[in-house]
Design a protein around this motif. Structure first.
Motif, PDB file in Angstrom:
ATOM      1  N   LEU A 195      -3.725 -15.977   5.467  1.00 62.34           N
ATOM      2  CA  LEU A 195      -2.988 -14.932   4.752  1.00 62.34           C
ATOM      3  C   LEU A 195      -3.845 -13.680   4.601  1.00 62.34           C
ATOM      4  O   LEU A 195      -5.072 -13.763   4.599  1.00 62.34           O
ATOM      5  N   GLU A 196      -3.171 -12.538   4.439  1.00 61.06           N
ATOM      6  CA  GLU A 196      -3.939 -11.311   4.231  1.00 61.06           C
ATOM      7  C   GLU A 196      -4.429 -11.198   2.796  1.00 61.06           C
ATOM      8  O   GLU A 196      -5.434 -10.548   2.531  1.00 61.06           O
TER       9      GLU A 196
ATOM     10  N   ALA B 116       1.951  -6.826  11.482  1.00 62.46           N
ATOM     11  CA  ALA B 116       1.065  -6.504  10.366  1.00 62.46           C
ATOM     12  C   ALA B 116      -0.034  -5.559  10.842  1.00 62.46           C
ATOM     13  O   ALA B 116      -0.495  -4.693  10.102  1.00 62.46           O
ATOM     14  N   VAL B 117      -0.475  -5.748  12.082  1.00 55.88           N
ATOM     15  CA  VAL B 117      -1.428  -4.834  12.710  1.00 55.88           C
ATOM     16  C   VAL B 117      -0.696  -4.212  13.897  1.00 55.88           C
ATOM     17  O   VAL B 117      -0.338  -4.915  14.843  1.00 55.88           O
ATOM     18  N   LEU B 118      -0.438  -2.916  13.809  1.00 51.07           N
ATOM     19  CA  LEU B 118       0.334  -2.248  14.855  1.00 51.07           C
ATOM     20  C   LEU B 118      -0.430  -2.252  16.179  1.00 51.07           C
ATOM     21  O   LEU B 118      -1.638  -2.039  16.203  1.00 51.07           O
TER      22      LEU B 118
ATOM     23  N   THR C  63       3.789   0.951  -1.065  1.00 54.49           N
ATOM     24  CA  THR C  63       2.899   1.931  -1.722  1.00 54.49           C
ATOM     25  C   THR C  63       2.202   2.714  -0.613  1.00 54.49           C
ATOM     26  O   THR C  63       2.662   3.791  -0.236  1.00 54.49           O
ATOM     27  N   VAL C  64       1.093   2.140  -0.099  1.00 51.75           N
ATOM     28  CA  VAL C  64       0.543   2.691   1.138  1.00 51.75           C
ATOM     29  C   VAL C  64       1.477   2.248   2.259  1.00 51.75           C
ATOM     30  O   VAL C  64       1.856   1.080   2.332  1.00 51.75           O
ATOM     31  N   GLN C  65       1.893   3.180   3.109  1.00 50.68           N
ATOM     32  CA  GLN C  65       2.784   2.857   4.218  1.00 50.68           C
ATOM     33  C   GLN C  65       2.237   3.514   5.489  1.00 50.68           C
ATOM     34  O   GLN C  65       1.272   4.263   5.441  1.00 50.68           O
ATOM     35  N   HIS C  66       2.877   3.233   6.621  1.00 53.99           N
ATOM     36  CA  HIS C  66       2.466   3.917   7.851  1.00 53.99           C
ATOM     37  C   HIS C  66       3.027   5.332   7.914  1.00 53.99           C
ATOM     38  O   HIS C  66       2.420   6.230   8.467  1.00 53.99           O
ATOM     39  N   MET C  67       4.253   5.502   7.373  1.00 51.81           N
ATOM     40  CA  MET C  67       4.824   6.839   7.265  1.00 51.81           C
ATOM     41  C   MET C  67       5.532   6.936   5.929  1.00 51.81           C
ATOM     42  O   MET C  67       6.106   5.951   5.454  1.00 51.81           O
TER      43      MET C  67
ATOM     44  N   LEU D 170       4.163  -0.949   5.276  1.00 48.07           N
ATOM     45  CA  LEU D 170       3.235  -1.885   5.915  1.00 48.07           C
ATOM     46  C   LEU D 170       3.870  -3.270   5.878  1.00 48.07           C
ATOM     47  O   LEU D 170       4.669  -3.574   5.003  1.00 48.07           O
ATOM     48  N   ARG D 171       3.502  -4.115   6.806  1.00 51.34           N
ATOM     49  CA  ARG D 171       3.851  -5.536   6.720  1.00 51.34           C
ATOM     50  C   ARG D 171       2.578  -6.315   6.406  1.00 51.34           C
ATOM     51  O   ARG D 171       1.500  -5.961   6.873  1.00 51.34           O
ATOM     52  N   HIS D 172       2.745  -7.359   5.618  1.00 48.64           N
ATOM     53  CA  HIS D 172       1.610  -8.141   5.155  1.00 48.64           C
ATOM     54  C   HIS D 172       1.885  -9.609   5.435  1.00 48.64           C
ATOM     55  O   HIS D 172       3.011 -10.061   5.206  1.00 48.64           O
ATOM     56  N   THR D 173       0.908 -10.325   5.911  1.00 50.26           N
ATOM     57  CA  THR D 173       1.082 -11.754   6.149  1.00 50.26           C
ATOM     58  C   THR D 173       0.957 -12.499   4.825  1.00 50.26           C
ATOM     59  O   THR D 173      -0.121 -12.542   4.228  1.00 50.26           O
ATOM     60  N   ARG D 174       2.090 -13.032   4.362  1.00 46.35           N
ATOM     61  CA  ARG D 174       2.128 -13.754   3.081  1.00 46.35           C
ATOM     62  C   ARG D 174       2.831 -15.091   3.310  1.00 46.35           C
ATOM     63  O   ARG D 174       3.543 -15.262   4.284  1.00 46.35           O
TER      64      ARG D 174
ATOM     65  N   GLN E  75      -3.743   0.437   5.782  1.00 48.78           N
ATOM     66  CA  GLN E  75      -3.035   0.507   7.065  1.00 48.78           C
ATOM     67  C   GLN E  75      -3.921  -0.160   8.120  1.00 48.78           C
ATOM     68  O   GLN E  75      -5.142  -0.011   8.083  1.00 48.78           O
ATOM     69  N   ARG E  76      -3.302  -0.854   9.059  1.00 51.77           N
ATOM     70  CA  ARG E  76      -4.076  -1.493  10.130  1.00 51.77           C
ATOM     71  C   ARG E  76      -3.366  -1.269  11.455  1.00 51.77           C
ATOM     72  O   ARG E  76      -2.166  -1.525  11.566  1.00 51.77           O
TER      73      ARG E  76
ATOM     74  N   ILE F  25      -1.144   9.846   3.774  1.00 50.73           N
ATOM     75  CA  ILE F  25      -0.401   9.159   4.830  1.00 50.73           C
ATOM     76  C   ILE F  25       0.025  10.157   5.906  1.00 50.73           C
ATOM     77  O   ILE F  25      -0.014   9.850   7.105  1.00 50.73           O
TER      78      ILE F  25
ATOM     79  N   ILE G 219       5.229  -3.765   2.183  1.00 50.38           N
ATOM     80  CA  ILE G 219       4.430  -2.971   1.242  1.00 50.38           C
ATOM     81  C   ILE G 219       4.906  -1.528   1.286  1.00 50.38           C
ATOM     82  O   ILE G 219       4.898  -0.892   2.345  1.00 50.38           O
TER      83      ILE G 219
END
Lengths: 195, 473
Positions: free
Chosen positions: B108-109, A184-186, A85-89, A69-73, B205-206, B394, A83
């Motif tokens: 930020l998220e 971050a949001v696909l 841990t939880v990922q898209h694949m 995942l990508r996160h806006t930081r 996931q988003r 997943i 990220i």
């Protein structure tokens, strides 16, 4: 984070991709580099042309394939923007084979039937020698365009790929792939396709 | 619930731009909904106000913000909110909009901040949303016409349940317990199972889907039938593919459709799918000859190991344990935009591994939704099992989920069809009705039907949708 938490995190996350050693870069145009470029171009064609059984043959049986995942930081925390841990694949060879069997051996993989029309544009390829004599760390950029049904809107999936390619009996196999997305949001309804 | 409209309600029955009333589009007697409801822009505006600004909505889990000052940004309908933990450890949900000039307070998220300072003009707020002040106090940028108390972020009511964070902007509406109603008894057996509680295994996931939120949500209210066709691959090459010793024919998912379905007056829905076949396969014994404890030990709920079963026996009533061992809630929805999946997935080696996931379908306009997928385990689930559950979740659910990628391709077509001049008057039909009120010995509350899956749960979703949309302002 305590030891137990770190140990748990290690189990949840995939094996890290071996780091780039910039002193070990293969020159553009060298023989091995050219072979790698040809393999990545051919791989893109196999996937664009839905030749899934042939693509499966290019995957190593110890494959790890993940799309974090990508996160806006904030700028000072860019390391936290990926990220794992939880990922898209988060796949290995058996789960990839199941994904491909769904497409090739059933008539009900509706998420990709009728299939998307995809174009994988691969560029900015850099290759590095690793400590394993037959393995190369290969980074590439990819822009995937995806068209479905009669919509004129393309889903765009720009990404950077961190690969480990292995040369076995004159053939190239994908041993490791991590795909770093830019969204971050696909903006595509699923990842029923491969990056 | 009476099927005829009360005269008071008719006055607040939404009128669309061509004079059509919402109640003209939903036929309570025939259990049909005209397609137009799926993506009408006028209705969307009303939904944001009457449903999303009123209902209790899931905005995250405590394990995402473990430390003082931690925050996450989430959506409640069309509004962005900050979910933050204050210095005392209390969790607050505040509108992510600066009361000064409307800038987002955080872009930020997630992060950690003892105060939230707007980057535009520097107004600062506590994690609980209270206004701290504006820069250069002596010059009083915020003037004197409004008190500092009036200048805080708009606050939502918050309810924490099994670590899940729910919030609503309706200050005078029902309590969270009232809103969950009869569904809470069942959801306790999922979300509040262990002393240590659940934990999120990572941020959600988003991804966006070009579909109206209701296409996903009416399905979440426990559409069992679609599994047979849309998810047919499950029985072809997936986890339910024919096993050498399997009962019935390969490629047939219908045995998985039996059990009980539960629905409530607030549109929550649960498919309580029977475990007997799985338990018989695992133990080689007739499940009727086994005690509840033996059944739970043979096939513990997702995220639970046999060593953790005594904890369940201690925490739950006899009636709840009976459900957990016999027909546990495995998939369903919480109104308006949540879905739960606490599923038991057969593995190639004959074992069964669980997955625990919640989805929130965030409306992003009449023709777009954001699919937000939260993946859980119990805090006490052994790390190796957690890792296995995470990978399976997943691979089966969410973005690349082999099951759910088919759903996300279906909803956009319904949304497009809802716009056709002729198509918009075609009706969605919910006419498969239970002819029973569940087994006589069913130990749980709510409306219950027994047998092969039916449409009653989804119709309950639309009834509550109708009730809220026609409620006076």
């Amino acid at each position: 984070m305590n030891q137990a938490m770190l140990a748990e995190l290690k189990l949840l996350e995939p094996t890290p991709v071996p780091p780039v050693d910039s002193t070990q870069r293969l020159p553009v145009g060298s023989d091995i580099y050219n072979e790698i470029v040809m393999h990545l171009y051919d791989e893109a064609e196999l996937l664009d042309d839905l030749r899934f059984s042939e693509w499966l043959e290019t995957l190593a049986e110890d494959l790890e394939y993940n799309v974090p995942l990508r996160h806006t930081r904030p700028s000072r925390e860019t390391d936290k923007s990926v990220i794992r841990t939880v990922q898209h694949m988060h796949d290995d060879y058996p789960s990839m084979r199941l994904r491909l069997m769904r497409l090739t051996d059933t008539n009900s993989a509706w998420g990709e039937d009728p299939p998307s029309r995809c174009r994988r544009l691969v560029s900015n390829i850099r290759a590095y020698i690793t400590s394993n004599s037959n393995e190369y760390r290969v980074d590439s950029y990819m822009l995937l365009t995806r068209s479905r049904f009669d919509s004129d809107a393309f889903d765009l999936i720009p990404c950077k790929r961190h690969d480990v390619l292995r040369r076995e009996n004159g053939k190239w196999k994908l041993a490791r792939r991590e795909v770093i997305l830019d969204q971050a949001v696909l903006g595509t309804p699923n990842l029923g396709i491969f990056l | 619930m009476a099927d005829t409209l009360h005269p008071d309600k008719l006055q607040s029955d939404p009128v669309l731009r061509d004079g059509t009333h919402l109640s003209d589009l939903i036929d309570m007697d025939m259990r049909e909904v005209k397609m137009r409801v799926l993506s009408d822009p006028d209705l969307y505006e009303i939904e944001m106000k009457k449903i999303f600004a009123r209902c209790w909505l899931l905005v995250g889990h405590e394990s995402e913000i473990p430390n003082k000052g931690d925050f996450i940004q989430r959506d409640m309908g069309s509004d962005s909110v900050i979910v933050a933990k204050d210095a005392k450890g209390d969790i607050h949900v505040s509108l992510n909009v600066c009361p000064h000039r409307g800038m987002r307070i955080t872009t930020l998220e997630s992060g950690n901040a003892s105060s939230h300072v707007c980057i535009y003009h520097g107004w600062a707020f506590k994690p609980n949303g209270d206004f701290i002040g504006s820069p250069i106090a002596s010059e009083c940028m915020h003037g004197t016409m409004r008190s500092k108390e009036e200048l805080g972020l708009r606050k939502a009511r918050v309810a924490i349940w099994g670590g899940l964070i729910f919030a609503t902007f309706d200050q005078d509406g029902p309590s969270f317990e009232e809103f969950m109603g009869d569904a809470k008894w069942y959801f306790d057996t999922l979300f509040d199972r262990t002393d240590s509680g659940m934990e999120l295994l990572g941020p959600p996931q988003r991804f966006n889907i070009r579909a109206n939120w209701k296409t996903a949500c009416e399905q979440s209210a426990a559409d069992g039938f679609h599994t047979l066709t849309l998810h047919r691959w499950l029985a072809e090459v997936g986890p339910y593919a024919k096993k050498p010793d399997a009962e019935g024919k390969g490629g047939d998912l219908s045995p998985e459709m039996y059990g009980c379905e539960v629905w409530t007056d607030h549109g929550h829905a649960l498919r309580c799918i029977e475990l007997d076949r799985k338990i018989a396969r695992l133990t080689g014994k007739d499940p009727d000859t086994l005690t509840v404890e033996e059944k739970l030990t043979a096939l513990p709920p997702p995220g639970i190991t046999r060593e953790m079963v005594p904890e369940l026996l201690r925490r739950f009533s006899k009636e709840q344990l009976e459900i957990m061992a016999w027909r546990p809630p495995q998939v369903g929805g919480f109104f308006p935009n949540g879905l739960f999946e606490f599923i038991y997935l057969p593995q190639p080696d004959g074992t069964i591994v669980g997955a625990m996931a919640l989805h929130v379908y965030v409306p992003k306009g009449p023709d777009k939704l954001e699919f937000t997928n939260y993946i859980f385990a119990e805090r006490d689930t052994p790390p190796e099992l957690k890792a296995k559950m995470l990978r399976l979740s997943i691979q089966m659910l969410g973005t690349s989920g082999l099951v759910e990628q088919d759903d996300s391709d279906t909803w956009p077509h319904q949304t497009l069809a809802a716009k056709g001049a002729v198509s918009k008057d075609i009706t969605l039909k919910y006419q498969a009705c239970y002819d029973n009120k569940g087994p006589e010995n069913w130990p749980g509350p709510g409306h219950v039907g027994e047998g092969f899956t039916k449409d009653d749960t989804q119709w309950a979703w639309w009834r509550y949708y109708h009730e809220l949309m026609t409620a006076p302002d």
